[in-house]
Design a protein around this motif. Sequence first.
Motif, PDB file in Angstrom:
ATOM      1  N   LEU A  19      54.252   5.213 -70.134  1.00 51.27           N
ATOM      2  CA  LEU A  19      53.620   4.062 -70.776  1.00 51.27           C
ATOM      3  C   LEU A  19      53.471   2.895 -69.810  1.00 51.27           C
ATOM      4  CD1 LEU A  19      55.491   4.376 -74.159  1.00 51.27           C
ATOM      5  CD2 LEU A  19      53.013   4.542 -73.890  1.00 51.27           C
ATOM      6  N   LEU A  20      54.475   2.681 -68.970  1.00 47.27           N
ATOM      7  CA  LEU A  20      54.387   1.595 -67.996  1.00 47.27           C
ATOM      8  C   LEU A  20      53.300   1.857 -66.960  1.00 47.27           C
ATOM      9  CD1 LEU A  20      58.153   0.728 -67.519  1.00 47.27           C
ATOM     10  CD2 LEU A  20      56.368  -0.811 -68.378  1.00 47.27           C
ATOM     11  N   GLN A  21      53.102   3.120 -66.601  1.00 42.84           N
ATOM     12  CA  GLN A  21      52.025   3.457 -65.672  1.00 42.84           C
ATOM     13  C   GLN A  21      50.668   3.079 -66.263  1.00 42.84           C
ATOM     14  OE1 GLN A  21      52.587   7.611 -64.814  1.00 42.84           O
ATOM     15  NE2 GLN A  21      54.296   7.248 -63.406  1.00 42.84           N
ATOM     16  N   VAL A  22      50.489   3.340 -67.554  1.00 44.33           N
ATOM     17  CA  VAL A  22      49.233   2.981 -68.216  1.00 44.33           C
ATOM     18  C   VAL A  22      49.078   1.460 -68.258  1.00 44.33           C
ATOM     19  CG1 VAL A  22      47.943   3.075 -70.385  1.00 44.33           C
ATOM     20  CG2 VAL A  22      49.178   5.097 -69.575  1.00 44.33           C
ATOM     21  N   ARG A  23      50.146   0.762 -68.675  1.00 49.03           N
ATOM     22  CA  ARG A  23      50.095  -0.707 -68.739  1.00 49.03           C
ATOM     23  C   ARG A  23      49.749  -1.315 -67.393  1.00 49.03           C
ATOM     24  NH1 ARG A  23      54.725  -3.726 -72.382  1.00 49.03           N
ATOM     25  NH2 ARG A  23      53.882  -3.049 -74.396  1.00 49.03           N
ATOM     26  N   ASN A  24      50.326  -0.773 -66.354  1.00 44.71           N
ATOM     27  CA  ASN A  24      50.125  -1.359 -65.029  1.00 44.71           C
ATOM     28  C   ASN A  24      48.705  -1.175 -64.506  1.00 44.71           C
ATOM     29  OD1 ASN A  24      52.733  -2.328 -64.929  1.00 44.71           O
ATOM     30  ND2 ASN A  24      53.547  -0.504 -63.906  1.00 44.71           N
ATOM     31  N   ARG A  25      47.930  -0.335 -65.180  1.00 45.33           N
ATOM     32  CA  ARG A  25      46.527  -0.164 -64.788  1.00 45.33           C
ATOM     33  C   ARG A  25      45.605  -1.168 -65.492  1.00 45.33           C
ATOM     34  NH1 ARG A  25      47.870   5.538 -64.722  1.00 45.33           N
ATOM     35  NH2 ARG A  25      47.014   5.866 -66.806  1.00 45.33           N
ATOM     36  N   PHE A  26      46.128  -1.910 -66.478  1.00 45.59           N
ATOM     37  CA  PHE A  26      45.310  -2.906 -67.159  1.00 45.59           C
ATOM     38  C   PHE A  26      44.947  -4.023 -66.185  1.00 45.59           C
ATOM     39  CE2 PHE A  26      47.555  -1.989 -71.472  1.00 45.59           C
ATOM     40  CZ  PHE A  26      46.793  -0.845 -71.623  1.00 45.59           C
ATOM     41  N   THR A  27      43.715  -4.487 -66.237  1.00 44.77           N
ATOM     42  CA  THR A  27      43.306  -5.632 -65.433  1.00 44.77           C
ATOM     43  C   THR A  27      43.705  -6.925 -66.144  1.00 44.77           C
ATOM     44  OG1 THR A  27      41.146  -5.866 -66.488  1.00 44.77           O
ATOM     45  CG2 THR A  27      41.312  -4.307 -64.635  1.00 44.77           C
ATOM     46  N   ALA A  28      43.669  -8.024 -65.410  1.00 46.35           N
ATOM     47  CA  ALA A  28      43.951  -9.330 -66.014  1.00 46.35           C
ATOM     48  C   ALA A  28      42.969  -9.605 -67.155  1.00 46.35           C
ATOM     49  CB  ALA A  28      43.870 -10.424 -64.959  1.00 46.35           C
ATOM     50  N   ASP A  29      41.726  -9.192 -66.995  1.00 51.81           N
ATOM     51  CA  ASP A  29      40.736  -9.383 -68.061  1.00 51.81           C
ATOM     52  C   ASP A  29      41.091  -8.573 -69.299  1.00 51.81           C
ATOM     53  OD1 ASP A  29      39.277 -11.140 -66.535  1.00 51.81           O
ATOM     54  OD2 ASP A  29      37.801  -9.651 -65.875  1.00 51.81           O
ATOM     55  N   ASP A  30      41.571  -7.338 -69.096  1.00 55.29           N
ATOM     56  CA  ASP A  30      41.994  -6.510 -70.232  1.00 55.29           C
ATOM     57  C   ASP A  30      43.099  -7.208 -71.018  1.00 55.29           C
ATOM     58  OD1 ASP A  30      40.296  -4.425 -69.465  1.00 55.29           O
ATOM     59  OD2 ASP A  30      41.855  -3.414 -68.286  1.00 55.29           O
ATOM     60  N   VAL A  31      44.083  -7.724 -70.297  1.00 52.26           N
ATOM     61  CA  VAL A  31      45.243  -8.358 -70.936  1.00 52.26           C
ATOM     62  C   VAL A  31      44.816  -9.609 -71.686  1.00 52.26           C
ATOM     63  CG1 VAL A  31      47.464  -9.472 -70.481  1.00 52.26           C
ATOM     64  CG2 VAL A  31      46.863  -7.380 -69.267  1.00 52.26           C
ATOM     65  N   GLU A  32      43.978 -10.421 -71.060  1.00 54.00           N
ATOM     66  CA  GLU A  32      43.541 -11.659 -71.709  1.00 54.00           C
ATOM     67  C   GLU A  32      42.670 -11.376 -72.926  1.00 54.00           C
ATOM     68  OE1 GLU A  32      44.622 -14.674 -71.227  1.00 54.00           O
ATOM     69  OE2 GLU A  32      45.937 -13.853 -69.690  1.00 54.00           O
ATOM     70  N   ALA A  33      41.801 -10.375 -72.834  1.00 59.16           N
ATOM     71  CA  ALA A  33      40.938 -10.035 -73.970  1.00 59.16           C
ATOM     72  C   ALA A  33      41.769  -9.588 -75.166  1.00 59.16           C
ATOM     73  CB  ALA A  33      39.957  -8.937 -73.566  1.00 59.16           C
ATOM     74  N   ALA A  34      42.850  -8.866 -74.896  1.00 55.08           N
ATOM     75  CA  ALA A  34      43.707  -8.389 -75.979  1.00 55.08           C
ATOM     76  C   ALA A  34      44.498  -9.523 -76.615  1.00 55.08           C
ATOM     77  CB  ALA A  34      44.661  -7.320 -75.451  1.00 55.08           C
ATOM     78  N   ALA A  35      44.809 -10.569 -75.841  1.00 54.68           N
ATOM     79  CA  ALA A  35      45.712 -11.617 -76.307  1.00 54.68           C
ATOM     80  C   ALA A  35      45.178 -12.350 -77.536  1.00 54.68           C
ATOM     81  CB  ALA A  35      45.990 -12.613 -75.180  1.00 54.68           C
ATOM     82  N   GLY A  36      43.898 -12.735 -77.493  1.00 50.04           N
ATOM     83  CA  GLY A  36      43.323 -13.477 -78.614  1.00 50.04           C
ATOM     84  C   GLY A  36      43.289 -12.647 -79.883  1.00 50.04           C
TER      85      GLY A  36
END
Length: 206
Positions: A19-36
């Motif tokens: 799971l951490l391997q998958v998370r670590n492939r997220f881009t900053a844009d992916d993370v920010e888009a999910a946050a809202g």
Amino acid sequence: MHRRRPPAHSDKQTLRRELLQVRNRFTADDVEAAAGALAERALELPELARAGTVAAYVSVGSEPRTLALLDALRARGVRVLLPVLLPDNDLDWGEYAGAESLAHVRHGGKMALLEPAGERLGPDAVTAADAVLLPGLAVDARGMRLGRGGGSYDRVLARLERADAHPALVVLLYDPEVVGHVPEEAHDRPVHAVVTPSAVRRFGNV
């Protein structure tokens, strides 16, 4: 002869790595888009709408972002408690007073955490919460949560149980982290709901 099934904690370590391997492939844009989207769905929860006190946490690294949610709860007049990591991996608590009140704290060789810089309220402060937002790496169809393995939130859940406190337990995750099965140990306790950017799912243990 049947092969012995590996212990649950070994299975957990394997799943954590994946799971951490998958998370670590997220881009900053992916993370920010999910946050809202995550904050918007969490704020719709009745358990948070009626809460006077919420125990939460500040996301770090590739975790689903929580600051927007913390600020929205505080704007509603909710008292937000944030954890302070103790040397034995237990958690003390402090009150969230806005992003400017957070301090970067590095515990040994671990990742720096954002912790409240104000008064320490003691480990039992969490027992006053109406809802507890939990970090995690996965949750399954039964509501069993996979944490990072430090045991801090196992202690929190045990403390709530000893105090006969029954807050809503909600884990915040990305969509792919709702999985078919999480390995379970005797001390593990299910959560009541999971919030992801696209959905809220409740479990039958409420």
